[in-house]
Structure formats: C-alpha cells, structure tokens
Design a protein around this motif. Structure first.
Motif, PDB file in Angstrom:
ATOM      1  N   TRP A 162       0.811  -1.217   0.000  1.00 53.47           N
ATOM      2  CA  TRP A 162       0.000   0.000   0.000  1.00 53.47           C
ATOM      3  C   TRP A 162       0.846   1.270   0.000  1.00 53.47           C
ATOM      4  N   LEU A 171       1.436   4.333  -2.974  1.00 52.63           N
ATOM      5  CA  LEU A 171       1.201   5.760  -2.729  1.00 52.63           C
ATOM      6  C   LEU A 171       2.452   6.586  -3.024  1.00 52.63           C
ATOM      7  N   GLU A 172       3.613   6.072  -2.612  1.00 52.62           N
ATOM      8  CA  GLU A 172       4.848   6.822  -2.812  1.00 52.62           C
ATOM      9  C   GLU A 172       5.192   6.976  -4.284  1.00 52.62           C
ATOM     10  N   THR A 201       3.127   7.394  -6.663  1.00 52.59           N
ATOM     11  CA  THR A 201       2.117   8.186  -7.385  1.00 52.59           C
ATOM     12  C   THR A 201       1.877   9.532  -6.686  1.00 52.59           C
TER      13      THR A 201
END
Length: 227
Positions: free
Chosen positions: A163, A167-168, A170
């Motif tokens: 997860w 996130l990192e 994008t």
C-alpha cells in the motif's frame, strides 16, 4: 542548559524539512496519528518506570508529541537539521533539557552530546531509521545510550506490504516534486515488521515487538536494552 551546534542538514533536507509541519494536517494524519498514539503509550510506560526519567529523542522534528508527554519526563533532542533543534528549543519548555545537531549516518556517540557517562531511561526515533544506510551500527549506538533494561521505540514506513509503495510512486511523489525533492531515494533502508524486529535483535535488543499500524502504512517497534 540548552545547546545547539550547527551543521549542514545535508542534500535535500532543506526541502524535506517542510514535511514536519504537515504531520497534523489531513490526509497526513492518516499516517502520523497512529504513530503518535503508540508513542504516547510508550512514554506513559516509561514514566511509570522512571517518573522523572530522561528521554533521548533522535530525529526530533518539531516534537509534536511533547504536548501529550507525561509531565515528569525530561528530554534531550537531537536532529541532523539545526532548524529542527532550534524550533524545539524555542518552545522554552522546561522539560527540554538540551538539543544537539548531529552528523547524518553516524552512530550515536554520547560524547557528542557532551555527556559521555550519561545513559537514558528511554530513546525514541520517529521516522528516522529509513534514512540511515548504516542502520545496524546506528541501532547499536541507540542501545548503548540506554540504561540497563531501558526502553526503545521506533517507527518507520511499512515496506512489507504494497500500500505505501503504491502511494509513494504516485500521489506522494507528485507532492514531493512540487516541494522541490523526490521520494525515490528518500528512504534507502526499507523494512517490514519482521525485518525490523530481526534487526533490533541483531543489535542486542531484547523483548522486541514490531507491529503494523491500523492503516497498514507504518510500523512501530518497542524493545529493551539488556539488563
């Protein structure tokens, strides 16, 4: 007495410093609030064992957690960025005994704090170990700074699940670039809960517990120095 020794923060740290102010703003609270809750529990445990104990804060940032810390504990803060240490000392809270700027990547040496014979009841480092390449020696330095059976608390991003990396790669990378840096090499040392616990035991810590936060984005770890 307080003391600040100035050093350069290092490449990229000037831009990264802005992240400290975000910790209590949504959506950053989704990451940081579980850490602060676990850290508050840790400090209450330290206070129960050492009501007036001294705690070493490694990577103090803006020391948001001081607001919820037990009133009897005292703190010595260190950071690689002089602005962070100065911001904490500027609070003029009597619980903050001293602040020191330290060199990045170096194992903690009590001589650098001006107290070579002193040991701390507890040490904590929130979101620091992932920035340290030579983290095994760094952990050993933290252990040596503790009194027998002294407590350690760490937090770090959770790279044991998909997860956070998603996130990192994008949204968080876009925000970082807007602020003038990149997350791609921001965390050279990456951990799962299992690998962090293994590293703590290898550094000589006992009673090691590492767990993933409810949001699955971070890891917190508790450990003790040998008796």
């Amino acid at each position: 007495m307080t003391a600040v020794e100035r050093t350069d923060a290092g490449p990229g740290q000037g831009d990264y410093f802005a992240n400290h102010a975000r910790a209590r703003r949504f959506p950053w609270t989704l990451y940081h609030r579980p850490l602060e809750s676990d850290l508050a529990m840790f400090l209450r445990q330290v206070s129960a064992e050492h009501p007036t104990g001294e705690v070493l804060v490694v990577g103090c940032g803006l020391l948001h957690e001081l607001d919820a810390a037990p009133s009897g504990l005292r703190f010595h803060v260190v950071d690689i960025d002089a602005r962070a240490v100065e911001a904490v000392l500027a609070r003029r809270d009597p619980r903050i005994l001293a602040g020191t700027v330290v060199a990045p990547e170096q194992p903690l040496a009590l001589e650098a704090l001006g107290r070579p014979e002193h040991r701390f009841a507890a040490v904590y480092a929130k979101e620091v170990i992932e920035h340290v390449l030579s983290w095994p020696a760094w952990l050993t330095g933290l252990r040596r700074a503790l009194v027998p059976s002294g407590r350690l608390w760490l937090s770090t991003p959770n790279y044991g699940e998909p997860w956070l990396p998603a996130l990192e790669a994008t949204a968080l990378e876009l925000i970082a670039r807007r602020d003038g840096f990149s997350r791609r090499e921001l965390h050279p040392s990456r951990f799962s809960a299992r690998s962090l616990a293994r590293g703590l035991r290898a550094a000589g810590f006992e009673t090691v517990q590492a767990k993933v936060t409810p949001t699955r984005l971070a890891i917190t770890a508790w450990a003790r120095a040998p008796r």
